[in-house]
Design a protein around this motif. Structure first.
Motif, PDB file in Angstrom:
ATOM      1  N   ALA A  69     -10.991  24.913 -15.791  1.00  0.00           N
ATOM      2  CA  ALA A  69      -9.692  24.550 -15.111  1.00  0.00           C
ATOM      3  C   ALA A  69      -9.655  23.112 -14.799  1.00  0.00           C
ATOM      4  O   ALA A  69      -8.805  22.347 -14.793  1.00  0.00           O
ATOM      5  CB  ALA A  69      -9.532  25.348 -13.769  1.00  0.00           C
ATOM      6  N   ALA A  70     -11.178  22.654 -14.573  1.00  0.00           N
ATOM      7  CA  ALA A  70     -10.990  21.057 -14.311  1.00  0.00           C
ATOM      8  C   ALA A  70     -11.563  20.301 -15.330  1.00  0.00           C
ATOM      9  O   ALA A  70     -11.683  19.155 -15.164  1.00  0.00           O
ATOM     10  CB  ALA A  70     -12.061  20.915 -13.136  1.00  0.00           C
ATOM     11  N   SER A 103     -11.040  16.305 -10.615  1.00  0.00           N
ATOM     12  CA  SER A 103     -10.152  17.307 -10.801  1.00  0.00           C
ATOM     13  C   SER A 103      -8.937  17.015 -10.431  1.00  0.00           C
ATOM     14  O   SER A 103      -8.486  16.237  -9.782  1.00  0.00           O
ATOM     15  CB  SER A 103     -10.776  18.418  -9.554  1.00  0.00           C
ATOM     16  N   CYS A 142      -6.587  19.722 -10.320  1.00  0.00           N
ATOM     17  CA  CYS A 142      -5.994  20.768  -9.539  1.00  0.00           C
ATOM     18  C   CYS A 142      -5.298  20.354  -8.392  1.00  0.00           C
ATOM     19  O   CYS A 142      -5.627  19.279  -7.737  1.00  0.00           O
ATOM     20  CB  CYS A 142      -6.971  21.670  -9.280  1.00  0.00           C
ATOM     21  N   CYS A 175     -10.213  23.844  -8.156  1.00  0.00           N
ATOM     22  CA  CYS A 175      -9.404  24.614  -8.929  1.00  0.00           C
ATOM     23  C   CYS A 175      -9.517  26.089  -8.595  1.00  0.00           C
ATOM     24  O   CYS A 175      -8.831  26.883  -9.167  1.00  0.00           O
ATOM     25  CB  CYS A 175      -9.545  24.468 -10.345  1.00  0.00           C
TER      26      CYS A 175
END
Length: 227
Positions: free
Chosen positions: A17-18, A24, A26, A83
């Motif tokens: 996700a990152a 990050s 997110c 995330c």
């Protein structure tokens, strides 16, 4: 082991996700620390949350002349769980991690543990947490969170405790903490929450060897408007 696979899946999912950025991407704008109802020891953060990390490591202690253990610092690896804040597994991550870390045989270091779970795939290691000699030249060692291994040379912060809160989950768990920036550009304030284990035995024999006690916690890294 089914549990190992589950926790590793969580960490790899966080990595995926990152993976588009060293920092990050997110959305953490709605992420909030779940303080115990009615507590007043720790101030509610007012800055911008940049990172949410899972720390997995050990708290270190030495035996004092009075027969009690005193803290000499900690060593931990920091996993990026930014995330996963809104995910279904988020609230269970500290328990998942502590159960797995507790099952690792004594003598296996956190670095060896990470290498073992990395065999299942890349995991989202943000950096390391450890203690350094006091920057004033004397006094207690100071905690440092160091993202240099995965980010830029300024990605660290040395902190100082502002306040502590007895862990709401029981006396076996180390305190929650609020810390302020001493130096470094990573964060203006740091919070340690959702702790699992890490407390030493109540007593020791004078002259006993130092001990390391496994622990897990979440670390929240906030910047203010000027940092």
């Amino acid at each position: 082991m089914q549990f190992t696979s589950l926790f590793t899946f969580i960490l790899i999912a966080a990595t995926a996700a990152a993976s588009t950025s060293k920092k990050s991407e997110c959305d953490l704008s709605c992420a909030k620390i779940n303080f115990p109802e009615g507590q007043t020891a720790l101030a509610v953060p007012t800055g911008k949350l940049d990172y949410l990390a899972l720390g997995v490591g050990v708290q270190n202690y030495s035996c004092s002349d009075t027969g009690t253990y005193v803290s000499t610092g900690a060593v931990a690896e920091l996993f990026d769980i930014s995330c996963l804040y809104d995910s279904a597994v988020y609230s269970n991550i500290p328990d998942f991690a502590m159960q797995l870390w507790s099952a690792v045989p004594e003598g296996v270091t956190i670095q060896e543990f990470i290498q073992g779970i990395s065999d299942f795939g890349n995991v989202a290691v943000l950096g390391q947490h450890y203690f350094i000699p006091n920057l004033n030249g004397s006094g207690a060692a100071q905690p440092k969170w160091d993202f240099n291994s995965s980010n830029s040379t300024t990605a660290f912060v040395v902190g100082a405790k502002v306040a502590n809160l007895t862990a709401p989950t029981g006396s076996q768990d180390i305190d929650w903490l609020q810390l302020k920036n001493v130096t470094g550009d990573l964060a203006a304030s740091i919070y340690r929450t959702d702790t699992r284990l890490g407390q030493p035995p109540a007593n020791c024999t004078n002259g006993s060897d130092p001990i390391s006690v496994k622990y897990v916690s979440q670390y929240w890294f906030y910047k203010n408007n000027t940092l």
